[in-house]
Write a protein that holds these residues in place. Structure first.
Motif, PDB file in Angstrom:
ATOM      1  N   SER A 101       3.941   2.451   7.556  1.00  0.00           N
ATOM      2  CA  SER A 101       4.096   3.348   8.463  1.00  0.00           C
ATOM      3  C   SER A 101       4.069   4.545   8.047  1.00  0.00           C
ATOM      4  CB  SER A 101       5.584   3.131   8.915  1.00  0.00           C
ATOM      5  OG  SER A 101       5.933   2.000   9.440  1.00  0.00           O
ATOM      6  N   ASN A 102       4.207   4.927   6.781  1.00  0.00           N
ATOM      7  CA  ASN A 102       3.909   6.249   6.155  1.00  0.00           C
ATOM      8  C   ASN A 102       2.515   6.535   6.080  1.00  0.00           C
ATOM      9  OD1 ASN A 102       6.649   6.843   5.828  1.00  0.00           O
ATOM     10  ND2 ASN A 102       6.726   6.017   3.716  1.00  0.00           N
ATOM     11  N   PHE A 103       1.817   5.570   5.761  1.00  0.00           N
ATOM     12  CA  PHE A 103       0.441   5.922   5.604  1.00  0.00           C
ATOM     13  C   PHE A 103      -0.218   6.341   6.990  1.00  0.00           C
ATOM     14  CE2 PHE A 103      -4.137   4.533   5.534  1.00  0.00           C
ATOM     15  CZ  PHE A 103      -4.509   5.237   4.376  1.00  0.00           C
ATOM     16  N   LEU A 104       0.228   5.664   7.996  1.00  0.00           N
ATOM     17  CA  LEU A 104      -0.430   5.700   9.196  1.00  0.00           C
ATOM     18  C   LEU A 104       0.095   7.134   9.778  1.00  0.00           C
ATOM     19  CD1 LEU A 104      -0.268   2.270  10.933  1.00  0.00           C
ATOM     20  CD2 LEU A 104      -2.301   3.685  10.138  1.00  0.00           C
ATOM     21  N   LEU A 105       1.314   7.450   9.643  1.00  0.00           N
ATOM     22  CA  LEU A 105       1.964   8.755  10.116  1.00  0.00           C
ATOM     23  C   LEU A 105       1.267   9.826   9.632  1.00  0.00           C
ATOM     24  CD1 LEU A 105       5.713   7.723  10.193  1.00  0.00           C
ATOM     25  CD2 LEU A 105       4.217   8.187  12.125  1.00  0.00           C
ATOM     26  N   ASN A 106       0.809   9.607   8.101  1.00  0.00           N
ATOM     27  CA  ASN A 106       0.160  10.522   7.312  1.00  0.00           C
ATOM     28  C   ASN A 106      -1.353  10.967   8.098  1.00  0.00           C
ATOM     29  OD1 ASN A 106       2.469  11.891   5.666  1.00  0.00           O
ATOM     30  ND2 ASN A 106       2.437   9.818   4.592  1.00  0.00           N
ATOM     31  N   LEU A 107      -1.597   9.900   8.335  1.00  0.00           N
ATOM     32  CA  LEU A 107      -3.158   9.958   9.074  1.00  0.00           C
ATOM     33  C   LEU A 107      -2.940  10.730  10.495  1.00  0.00           C
ATOM     34  CD1 LEU A 107      -4.635   6.539   8.477  1.00  0.00           C
ATOM     35  CD2 LEU A 107      -5.150   8.724   7.075  1.00  0.00           C
ATOM     36  N   GLY A 108      -1.834  10.926  10.946  1.00  0.00           N
ATOM     37  CA  GLY A 108      -1.653  11.664  12.289  1.00  0.00           C
ATOM     38  C   GLY A 108      -1.625  10.726  13.436  1.00  0.00           C
ATOM     39  N   VAL A 109      -1.471   9.540  12.972  1.00  0.00           N
ATOM     40  CA  VAL A 109      -1.077   8.408  14.139  1.00  0.00           C
ATOM     41  C   VAL A 109       0.400   8.595  14.687  1.00  0.00           C
ATOM     42  CG1 VAL A 109      -0.922   6.051  14.708  1.00  0.00           C
ATOM     43  CG2 VAL A 109      -2.570   6.744  13.069  1.00  0.00           C
ATOM     44  N   ALA A 135      -1.217   4.897  -3.732  1.00  0.00           N
ATOM     45  CA  ALA A 135      -1.775   5.684  -4.562  1.00  0.00           C
ATOM     46  C   ALA A 135      -2.510   6.472  -4.091  1.00  0.00           C
ATOM     47  CB  ALA A 135      -3.125   4.964  -5.494  1.00  0.00           C
ATOM     48  N   HIS A 136      -3.142   6.653  -2.825  1.00  0.00           N
ATOM     49  CA  HIS A 136      -3.836   7.279  -2.072  1.00  0.00           C
ATOM     50  C   HIS A 136      -2.987   8.565  -1.342  1.00  0.00           C
ATOM     51  CE1 HIS A 136      -6.625   9.150   0.794  1.00  0.00           C
ATOM     52  NE2 HIS A 136      -5.831   9.125   1.836  1.00  0.00           N
ATOM     53  N   MET A 137      -1.837   8.018  -0.718  1.00  0.00           N
ATOM     54  CA  MET A 137      -0.443   8.944  -0.488  1.00  0.00           C
ATOM     55  C   MET A 137      -0.059   9.702  -1.740  1.00  0.00           C
ATOM     56  SD  MET A 137       1.447   7.002   2.590  1.00  0.00           S
ATOM     57  CE  MET A 137       1.733   5.549   1.831  1.00  0.00           C
ATOM     58  N   SER A 138       0.064   9.254  -2.765  1.00  0.00           N
ATOM     59  CA  SER A 138       0.801  10.020  -4.018  1.00  0.00           C
ATOM     60  C   SER A 138      -0.299  11.048  -4.615  1.00  0.00           C
ATOM     61  CB  SER A 138       0.941   8.970  -5.056  1.00  0.00           C
ATOM     62  OG  SER A 138       1.721   7.742  -4.757  1.00  0.00           O
ATOM     63  N   PHE A 139      -1.586  10.797  -4.327  1.00  0.00           N
ATOM     64  CA  PHE A 139      -2.564  11.697  -4.760  1.00  0.00           C
ATOM     65  C   PHE A 139      -2.647  12.743  -3.833  1.00  0.00           C
ATOM     66  CE2 PHE A 139      -6.980  13.441  -5.039  1.00  0.00           C
ATOM     67  CZ  PHE A 139      -6.920  13.670  -6.337  1.00  0.00           C
TER      68      PHE A 139
END
Length: 142
Positions: A101-109, A135-139
């Motif tokens: 969820s966080n990953f997709l939200l951070n992509l703008g979904v 790791a991607h989100m942390s960076f």
């Protein structure tokens, strides 16, 4: 001819992996739901599960029996209780859900799309992919 056979066999690997993960989808969904119902309502019963999932009581009973056989839940009529194995699966499922969820939200979904997409994706995402997303989100989100 032999190279073609090797290529064909290699192409089947993703399909085999998907089929192998499919049964986990049900287990993750039910253990996470039972944990959520137990937290919010103080209990999880067959009728609560069926109502929340908008499925028949018969379907809920069939799936709960499977979870009982596999050691994820026990039934203390009318309550459905997670075993240690079930609680561990529910926690793992919740973490996967949160990461996706966080990953997709951070992509703008949009959130409404994420709420529909994540449950469908969740059971099929590998631990390695989840680690890469984290790791991607942390960076990128420091």
């Amino acid at each position: 001819m032999n190279k073609d056979k090797i290529k064909f066999n290699n192409r089947s690997i993703p399909f085999k992996e998907t089929r192998k993960r499919r049964p986990l989808a049900l287990i993750e969904t039910y253990t996470r739901l039972i944990a959520t119902l137990s937290e919010t309502l103080g209990q999880a019963r067959i009728c609560d599960i069926a109502r929340t999932m908008k499925i028949s009581h018969v379907s809920a009973i069939k799936n709960i029996k499977r979870l009982i056989r596999e050691g994820y839940v026990i039934q203390d009529s009318p309550l459905i209780l997670l075993t240690l194995k079930g609680r561990e699966m529910a926690i793992f499922s919740h973490e996967k859900h949160s990461i996706l969820s966080n990953f997709l939200l951070n992509l703008g979904v949009p959130e409404d799309v994420v709420s529909i997409d994540v449950p469908g994706m969740q059971p099929y995402v590998s631990t390695l992919t989840l680690e890469a997303m984290t790791a991607h989100m942390s960076f990128h989100l420091r």
